[in-house]
Scaffold this active site. Structure first.
Site, PDB file in Angstrom:
ATOM      1  CG  LEU A  92      54.843  30.431  82.642  1.00  0.00           C
ATOM      2  CD1 LEU A  92      55.578  29.214  83.188  1.00  0.00           C
ATOM      3  CD2 LEU A  92      55.396  30.825  81.278  1.00  0.00           C
ATOM      4  CB  CYS A  93      53.926  31.725  88.089  1.00  0.00           C
ATOM      5  SG  CYS A  93      54.464  32.996  89.260  1.00  0.00           S
ATOM      6  CB  ILE A  94      57.668  33.318  83.979  1.00  0.00           C
ATOM      7  CG1 ILE A  94      59.143  33.597  83.665  1.00  0.00           C
ATOM      8  CG2 ILE A  94      56.752  33.883  82.915  1.00  0.00           C
ATOM      9  CD1 ILE A  94      59.615  32.959  82.353  1.00  0.00           C
ATOM     10  N   GLY A 244      48.578  33.815  85.508  1.00  0.00           N
ATOM     11  CA  GLY A 244      49.787  33.082  85.842  1.00  0.00           C
ATOM     12  C   GLY A 244      50.680  33.812  86.799  1.00  0.00           C
ATOM     13  CB  SER A 246      53.433  33.312  91.898  1.00  0.00           C
ATOM     14  OG  SER A 246      54.589  34.082  91.695  1.00  0.00           O
TER      15      SER A 246
END
Length: 246
Positions: A92-94, A244, A246
């Protein structure tokens, strides 16, 4: 120093885990992957009603560093999720899980990134929000981002993105039901009420809800803390090559 950081992380995680058992939060539930390891949690994220993800139960793995909460955990989806902010491998990229550095090219402000006041509750509620409102400025999955924008800009007339998500949600629900997990389908079921345990009494019956099914009663978190010290010196970075980001 490493042992001191690990001890602090164990205390923080024990408190958070106990709190999430006693006061569950709508939209997700958590359990330990291994009862002897507080640094690795399994998460079930339920798709909110009236969204494309309704009825889905998306499993993920959270891994915490030994200096938590000073450094963020990582999240990897185990369930297949087609989403602009989820890499092909499930990472996940958050923003909330990115270190608080000043990186103008990322499009993120330092205040949007990780800080030690965050916790598992705020992380997972942010993830649930992100599911329905992706960040397309810095996508982890470019194809999914393009498809989402096309669906959004057409006001739902272009069904490609919607059809993929609904199909994944249905498959995730079927898998959850095979595992004996009750997936909330209505707003009433989804929005659970935090319950307070009544005083011990033979005449009183403790309230339960669907979050309680898979958990064993275990109030002795001191045992968890001591058990955690056995693996504190192990290298946890071996299988965390993707955080995760980006």
């Amino acid at each position: 120093m490493a042992n001191k950081l690990c001890s602090g992380a164990l205390r923080a995680l024990a408190v958070e885990y106990k709190s999430l058992q006693e006061e569950p939060v709508e939209g997700f539930r958590v359990k330990l992957v291994n009862e002897d390891n507080l640094f690795e949690w399994e998460v079930a994220i339920f798709g909110p009603p009236d969204t494309l993800y309704m009825g889905g139960c998306f499993k993920a793995r959270m891994k915490f560093p030994i200096d938590y909460p000073y450094s963020p955990p990582s999240i990897r989806f185990l369930t297949k999720v087609w989403h602009p902010n989820v890499y092909e491998n499930g990472d996940l990229c958050i923003s909330i899980l990115h270190p608080p550095v000043d990186d103008p090219q990322s499009g993120e402000l330092p205040c949007e990134r990780w800080n030690p006041t965050q916790n598992v509750r705020t992380i997972l509620l942010s993830v649930i929000s992100l599911l329905n409102e992706p960040n397309t400025y810095s996508p982890a999955n470019v194809d999914a981002s393009v498809m989402y924008r096309r669906w959004r800009d057409s006001k739902g007339r272009d069904k490609e993105y919607e059809n993929i998500i609904r199909k994944q949600a249905m498959a995730a629900r079927a898998e959850a039901e095979r595992d004996g997990i009750r997936v909330p389908l209505t707003l009433e079921d989804y929005c659970i009420k935090t319950h307070v345990k009544p005083a011990a009494s033979d005449s009183q019956v403790e309230m339960t809800d669907f979050y309680d099914d898979d958990y064993d009663d275990d109030d002795d978190y001191d045992d968890d803390l001591s058990a955690g010290s056995d693996y504190a010196d192990e290298d946890r970075d071996a299988d965390d090559s993707g955080n995760g980001e980006s």
